[in-house]
Design a protein around this motif. Structure first.
Motif, PDB file in Angstrom:
ATOM      1  N   ASN A   1       0.875  -1.175   0.000  1.00 15.80           N
ATOM      2  CA  ASN A   1       0.000   0.000   0.000  1.00 15.80           C
ATOM      3  C   ASN A   1       0.911   1.223   0.000  1.00 15.80           C
ATOM      4  OD1 ASN A   1      -1.489  -2.193   1.984  1.00 15.80           O
ATOM      5  ND2 ASN A   1      -2.928  -1.187   0.597  1.00 15.80           N
TER       6      ASN A   1
ATOM      7  N   GLU B   1      -6.761   1.676   8.871  1.00 17.51           N
ATOM      8  CA  GLU B   1      -5.872   2.831   8.960  1.00 17.51           C
ATOM      9  C   GLU B   1      -4.451   2.375   9.252  1.00 17.51           C
ATOM     10  OE1 GLU B   1      -8.584   6.411  10.740  1.00 17.51           O
ATOM     11  OE2 GLU B   1      -7.977   4.844  12.151  1.00 17.51           O
TER      12      GLU B   1
ATOM     13  N   PRO C   1      -4.965   7.985   7.588  1.00 15.44           N
ATOM     14  CA  PRO C   1      -6.250   7.463   7.100  1.00 15.44           C
ATOM     15  C   PRO C   1      -6.054   6.478   5.956  1.00 15.44           C
ATOM     16  CG  PRO C   1      -6.296   9.862   7.306  1.00 15.44           C
ATOM     17  CD  PRO C   1      -4.866   9.447   7.466  1.00 15.44           C
ATOM     18  N   SER C   2      -6.904   5.490   5.872  1.00 13.77           N
ATOM     19  CA  SER C   2      -6.764   4.471   4.831  1.00 13.77           C
ATOM     20  C   SER C   2      -6.829   5.065   3.430  1.00 13.77           C
ATOM     21  CB  SER C   2      -7.853   3.398   5.004  1.00 13.77           C
ATOM     22  OG  SER C   2      -9.138   3.979   4.910  1.00 13.77           O
ATOM     23  N   LYS C   3      -7.600   6.148   3.256  1.00 14.15           N
ATOM     24  CA  LYS C   3      -7.774   6.738   1.923  1.00 14.15           C
ATOM     25  C   LYS C   3      -6.487   7.359   1.375  1.00 14.15           C
ATOM     26  CE  LYS C   3      -9.364  11.222   3.717  1.00 14.15           C
ATOM     27  NZ  LYS C   3     -10.495  12.179   3.773  1.00 14.15           N
ATOM     28  N   VAL C   4      -5.498   7.579   2.242  1.00 10.48           N
ATOM     29  CA  VAL C   4      -4.235   8.185   1.797  1.00 10.48           C
ATOM     30  C   VAL C   4      -3.367   7.157   1.068  1.00 10.48           C
ATOM     31  CG1 VAL C   4      -2.102   9.279   2.602  1.00 10.48           C
ATOM     32  CG2 VAL C   4      -4.288   9.927   3.616  1.00 10.48           C
TER      33      VAL C   4
ATOM     34  N   VAL D   1      -2.387   4.009  -1.481  1.00 12.28           N
ATOM     35  CA  VAL D   1      -2.760   3.563  -2.823  1.00 12.28           C
ATOM     36  C   VAL D   1      -2.233   2.143  -3.026  1.00 12.28           C
ATOM     37  CG1 VAL D   1      -2.544   3.998  -5.296  1.00 12.28           C
ATOM     38  CG2 VAL D   1      -2.655   5.931  -3.706  1.00 12.28           C
ATOM     39  N   PRO D   2      -3.128   1.162  -3.218  1.00 11.83           N
ATOM     40  CA  PRO D   2      -4.581   1.253  -3.070  1.00 11.83           C
ATOM     41  C   PRO D   2      -4.971   1.406  -1.600  1.00 11.83           C
ATOM     42  CG  PRO D   2      -3.933  -1.016  -3.388  1.00 11.83           C
ATOM     43  CD  PRO D   2      -2.682  -0.206  -3.541  1.00 11.83           C
ATOM     44  N   ALA D   3      -6.184   1.876  -1.355  1.00  8.96           N
ATOM     45  CA  ALA D   3      -6.638   2.103   0.021  1.00  8.96           C
ATOM     46  C   ALA D   3      -6.964   0.771   0.689  1.00  8.96           C
ATOM     47  CB  ALA D   3      -7.870   2.999   0.028  1.00  8.96           C
TER      48      ALA D   3
ATOM     49  N   LYS E   1      -8.400  -1.595   3.992  1.00  6.64           N
ATOM     50  CA  LYS E   1      -9.625  -1.494   4.792  1.00  6.64           C
ATOM     51  C   LYS E   1      -9.353  -0.946   6.188  1.00  6.64           C
ATOM     52  CE  LYS E   1     -11.921  -5.304   2.377  1.00  6.64           C
ATOM     53  NZ  LYS E   1     -12.536  -6.648   2.515  1.00  6.64           N
TER      54      LYS E   1
ATOM     55  N   ASP F   1       1.449  10.830  -1.154  1.00  7.13           N
ATOM     56  CA  ASP F   1       1.256  12.235  -0.783  1.00  7.13           C
ATOM     57  C   ASP F   1       2.516  12.760  -0.089  1.00  7.13           C
ATOM     58  OD1 ASP F   1       0.558  14.676   0.321  1.00  7.13           O
ATOM     59  OD2 ASP F   1      -1.445  14.043   0.913  1.00  7.13           O
TER      60      ASP F   1
END
Length: 323
Positions: free
Chosen positions: A27, A234, A223-226, A228-230, A232, A31
């Motif tokens: 992952n 944190e 956060p998991s959304k940061v 790539v890929p996200a 499930k 950023d």
């Protein structure tokens, strides 16, 4: 150091046709604001040696280079990442060295020997290798000129931190003497376990092992959304400040200590007398009761209620009696 203009990590991933591989628990952090924050959490690395575990496509690597280390070794297992990392190495004026290998099996003592040589080289600046008592971290910790930093693949994070604690326990090894500070990203749940104090839900064998050999501190959550890929879950960036081991900690045999903890936490919700009664030499609940009472531990306590010091004391006592 200043890095020459280069394609973004996202552009390089597209050019090389690289995607994260689920089997490798990859992952990526792309950023720069997050990777810069990650590196700031490690403290000052300017003029020091950094070992990055799991360089991936080089996003965290770039942030480390910007912070000005004297030398950066990047360990990466996935051969698809090597060209992207080598591109950074070629632009780093000799600071970055890429090591294609597995972080779980690499010879860290050899790597640290190179670190010591770099730090002691008078033609490469004035810093010399040292391990000093730190004024900025908890008491009885050390501030080393060597740092280990990494966004760890979640699949190897637990065995890798146990490996590092094992190496901290060996004070005769170069790893045990250099005492590198660890700044690592784990799955949030694993980070909670590492930092868990007694009498908390997350307290487990891993908590005791880590807290025996280091001061373990949560730094920040990703956060998991940061990613790539996200994923499930944190991520959690954790700082581990190696302890200056006292005599009791130095005398602990790591394998015996881990085996004792594994037995003790086998049934974490049961009273401690029950899992310990299955250890060789104790053999019954009555004998486990007597052993615990003699060492001032209530047999009706549960494994997660004991302090790290109490676990060390019990492990010493057991090994003295039965090993």
């Amino acid at each position: 150091m200043k890095i020459l203009p280069m394609p973004t990590i996202a552009e390089l991933l597209r050019v090389y046709g690289v995607r994260a591989v689920k089997q490798l628990s990859q992952n990526f952090l792309l950023d720069p604001s997050i990777t810069d924050k990650f590196v700031r959490t490690a403290g000052s690395i300017q003029g020091r040696v950094v070992i990055e575990v799991g360089g991936g496509p080089g996003s965290l690597t770039r942030s480390i280079l910007k912070a000005g280390p004297r030398k950066l070794f990047v360990i990466e297992r996935d051969e698809r990442m090597i060209p992207m990392l080598q591109m950074l190495a070629d632009a780093s004026n000799g600071v970055l060295e890429v090591i294609h290998g597995d972080a779980l099996s690499i010879n860290y003592n050899e790597l640290l020997q190179q670190a010591v040589q770099v730090l002691s080289d008078p033609t490469n600046g004035t810093r010399t290798f040292s391990v000093e008592e730190s004024q900025h971290t908890p008491s009885k910790t050390v501030e080393s000129d060597v740092h280990i930093i990494g966004n760890l693949p979640f699949g190897i994070a637990t065995p890798l931190i146990v490996l590092f604690m094992r190496k901290f326990s060996d004070t005769s090894s170069l790893f045990g003497q250099c005492k590198p500070k660890l700044t690592l990203c784990f799955q949030r749940e694993v980070g909670d376990r590492l930092c868990a104090p007694p009498s908390t839900k997350a307290r487990c064998r891993l908590s005791v092992i880590a807290q025996t050999y280091a001061y373990v501190r949560p730094s920040f959550t990703i956060p998991s959304k940061v990613f790539v890929p996200a994923p499930k879950v944190e991520g959690a960036v954790i700082s581990c400040y190696p302890r200056s081991l006292d005599e009791r900690q130095s005398l602990l045999d790591f394998d015996s200590f881990e085996a004792f903890l594994r037995a003790g936490f086998q049934s974490r919700r049961r009273f401690l007398r029950h899992p310990l009664s299955k250890l060789p030499g104790l053999g019954s609940v009555a004998e486990a009761d007597a052993f615990l009472k003699y060492h001032s531990v209530d047999p009706n306590t549960r494994p997660f209620n004991l302090t790290t010091h109490e676990w060390m004391h019990l492990a010493h006592a057991y090994n003295k009696l039965f090993k």
